[in-house]
Design a protein around this motif. Structure first.
Motif, PDB file in Angstrom:
ATOM      1  N   UNK A 205       0.815  -1.213   0.000  1.00 23.23           N
ATOM      2  CA  UNK A 205       0.000   0.000   0.000  1.00 23.23           C
ATOM      3  C   UNK A 205       0.850   1.266   0.000  1.00 23.23           C
ATOM      4  N   UNK A 206       1.947   1.253   0.746  1.00 16.87           N
ATOM      5  CA  UNK A 206       2.750   2.477   0.885  1.00 16.87           C
ATOM      6  C   UNK A 206       3.320   2.959  -0.453  1.00 16.87           C
ATOM      7  N   UNK A 207       3.991   2.113  -1.250  1.00 22.17           N
ATOM      8  CA  UNK A 207       4.495   2.636  -2.524  1.00 22.17           C
ATOM      9  C   UNK A 207       3.378   3.012  -3.497  1.00 22.17           C
ATOM     10  N   UNK A 208       2.241   2.326  -3.426  1.00 21.61           N
ATOM     11  CA  UNK A 208       1.122   2.714  -4.283  1.00 21.61           C
ATOM     12  C   UNK A 208       0.638   4.113  -3.897  1.00 21.61           C
ATOM     13  N   UNK A 209       0.493   4.349  -2.592  1.00 18.59           N
ATOM     14  CA  UNK A 209       0.074   5.673  -2.125  1.00 18.59           C
ATOM     15  C   UNK A 209       1.037   6.755  -2.625  1.00 18.59           C
ATOM     16  N   UNK A 210       2.314   6.486  -2.506  1.00 18.18           N
ATOM     17  CA  UNK A 210       3.303   7.477  -2.938  1.00 18.18           C
ATOM     18  C   UNK A 210       3.239   7.700  -4.445  1.00 18.18           C
TER      19      UNK A 210
ATOM     20  N   UNK B  25     -11.788  -4.261   9.387  1.00 19.28           N
ATOM     21  CA  UNK B  25     -10.440  -3.773   9.667  1.00 19.28           C
ATOM     22  C   UNK B  25      -9.593  -3.725   8.400  1.00 19.28           C
ATOM     23  N   UNK B  26      -9.752  -4.718   7.522  1.00 18.65           N
ATOM     24  CA  UNK B  26      -8.998  -4.743   6.269  1.00 18.65           C
ATOM     25  C   UNK B  26      -9.361  -3.555   5.384  1.00 18.65           C
ATOM     26  N   UNK B  27     -10.640  -3.215   5.339  1.00 17.31           N
ATOM     27  CA  UNK B  27     -11.080  -2.061   4.548  1.00 17.31           C
ATOM     28  C   UNK B  27     -10.516  -0.779   5.144  1.00 17.31           C
TER      29      UNK B  27
ATOM     30  N   UNK C 299      -7.881   1.866   3.226  1.00 22.81           N
ATOM     31  CA  UNK C 299      -8.204   3.280   3.030  1.00 22.81           C
ATOM     32  C   UNK C 299      -7.175   4.179   3.710  1.00 22.81           C
ATOM     33  N   UNK C 300      -6.752   3.789   4.906  1.00 22.69           N
ATOM     34  CA  UNK C 300      -5.789   4.615   5.632  1.00 22.69           C
ATOM     35  C   UNK C 300      -4.409   4.563   4.996  1.00 22.69           C
ATOM     36  N   UNK C 301      -3.947   3.369   4.652  1.00 21.81           N
ATOM     37  CA  UNK C 301      -2.585   3.249   4.126  1.00 21.81           C
ATOM     38  C   UNK C 301      -2.461   3.759   2.690  1.00 21.81           C
ATOM     39  N   UNK C 302      -3.555   3.692   1.936  1.00 17.72           N
ATOM     40  CA  UNK C 302      -3.547   4.249   0.588  1.00 17.72           C
ATOM     41  C   UNK C 302      -3.908   5.730   0.587  1.00 17.72           C
TER      42      UNK C 302
ATOM     43  N   UNK D 295      -6.900   7.101   0.838  1.00 19.55           N
ATOM     44  CA  UNK D 295      -8.055   7.329  -0.024  1.00 19.55           C
ATOM     45  C   UNK D 295      -9.323   7.079   0.792  1.00 19.55           C
ATOM     46  N   UNK D 296     -10.400   7.723   0.369  1.00 21.98           N
ATOM     47  CA  UNK D 296     -11.684   7.488   1.016  1.00 21.98           C
ATOM     48  C   UNK D 296     -12.443   6.329   0.376  1.00 21.98           C
ATOM     49  N   UNK D 297     -12.039   5.992  -0.839  1.00 18.41           N
ATOM     50  CA  UNK D 297     -12.835   5.077  -1.666  1.00 18.41           C
ATOM     51  C   UNK D 297     -11.922   4.077  -2.353  1.00 18.41           C
ATOM     52  N   UNK D 298     -12.243   2.785  -2.216  1.00 22.51           N
ATOM     53  CA  UNK D 298     -11.512   1.721  -2.915  1.00 22.51           C
ATOM     54  C   UNK D 298     -12.378   1.239  -4.069  1.00 22.51           C
ATOM     55  N   UNK D 299     -11.838   1.244  -5.265  1.00 21.79           N
ATOM     56  CA  UNK D 299     -12.655   0.907  -6.436  1.00 21.79           C
ATOM     57  C   UNK D 299     -13.187  -0.527  -6.398  1.00 21.79           C
ATOM     58  N   UNK D 300     -12.302  -1.494  -6.089  1.00 13.53           N
ATOM     59  CA  UNK D 300     -12.685  -2.910  -6.085  1.00 13.53           C
ATOM     60  C   UNK D 300     -12.105  -3.560  -4.839  1.00 13.53           C
TER      61      UNK D 300
END
Length: 312
Positions: free
Chosen positions: A59-64, A89-91, A95-98, A100-105
């Motif tokens: 998640x971290x490199x994707x967020x960056x 918890x997974x959701x 959301x926190x590590x990416x 984003x407020x919204x996960x597409x899939x």
């Protein structure tokens, strides 16, 4: 780069999907800065679809990589959670590590799923549906290596996306043949499901047949994309060239695989249960990996209590 509709989700995704598994700690364990640079290169080259998962720890490199990118990127993630609370918890984690407020899939991550997956994971499935209703995720999906699970998912109206394993050699498919999986995918496509493929290169086992393997995967009727793991900028350039219609020449192959450190292995057998392709056996009380069957998914590393399985 071709962009295709992902079933009835309303999402339009690049035919080349960036598979984030190999760069994470389950496989290459590449540092975050390098991972970020690799993902950015793919995005700058036209990729707008990334596949990841809770256990991939990417998640971290994707967020960056998403920071400052001026086009929408479709993110698909997954969790092997079975209960409502664990999936919730997974959701939250995604959301926190990416950031984003919204996960597409968001997929049920169930490589070895049977046709009973939606009963076995009822709590987690309900959580995904509730999160979708709240606007936290866009589409609910299933990620699986199994033919029966694909067929079942095709009949479940709440499932909008299916991520099945398929390759020209039929390696890694559970409870059926390549033709069986093709038939199951056809049923899913006819039902309006968005389908994209994993393991088109069988975890690297088919690199020597790259062009034939990719041509086979890309020509499966109705599929939207093919997820390809990439661990360096050369691989990104090669795949971008191929999916953009160029002839990038013969692929450079490299030897990689998993091996068991026998002095550390306790012989508890957890890895045998985790392996989706029966690539692990016990020899003299120690786990042994058959490289001809190994799909390099890294699921065995996750369950080994002594970290005895290493990528070499």
């Amino acid at each position: 780069m071709q962009y295709r509709q992902l079933g009835r989700t309303g999402m339009k995704v690049s035919e080349l999907c960036f598979g984030a598994l190999p760069m994470g700690p389950r496989q290459k364990n590449i540092d975050v800065d390098t991972c970020t640079r690799i993902i950015k290169k793919a995005l700058d080259g036209g990729v707008n679809f990334i596949d990841t998962a809770q256990i991939y720890e990417t998640y971290e490199p994707i967020r960056r990589a998403l920071q400052g990118h001026n086009r929408e990127v479709v993110i698909a993630t997954k969790s092997s959670a079975t209960t409502y609370d664990d999936m919730e918890q997974a959701i939250r984690e995604a959301r926190e590590k990416l950031a984003v407020d919204y996960i597409h899939i968001f997929h049920l991550h169930a490589a070895r799923a049977t046709a009973n997956i939606f009963e076995e994971r009822a709590g987690a499935f309900r959580c995904l549906l509730d999160a979708q209703e709240k606007g936290l995720i866009g589409a609910v999906g299933l990620s699986t290596h199994g033919v029966a699970a694909v067929r079942k998912a095709a009949t479940v109206k709440e499932i909008e996306v299916i991520f099945p394993l398929l390759n020209i050699a039929g390696m890694g498919i559970i409870d059926g043949s390549r033709e069986d999986m093709l038939a199951a995918i056809a049923v899913a496509v006819d039902a309006g499901k968005g389908v994209y493929l994993m393991k088109a290169l069988a975890g690297g086992n088919l690199l020597g047949r790259y062009h034939d393997a990719m041509a086979f995967a890309r020509q499966v009727p109705g599929i939207a994309a093919v997820a390809v793991g990439m661990v360096n900028e050369t691989e990104v350039d090669y795949n971008l060239g191929y999916f953009n219609g160029a002839d990038p020449g013969p692929v450079e192959t490299s030897t990689k695989g998993f091996a068991v450190v026998e002095s550390v292995c306790s012989g508890d057998g957890a890895c045998l249960q985790a392996c989706t392709n029966e690539a692990i056996t016990m020899v003299n009380g120690k786990a042994r990996i058959n490289p001809d069957k190994c799909l390099l998914c890294g699921y065995c590393t996750e369950v080994c209590p002594h970290f005895a399985i290493r990528m070499i």
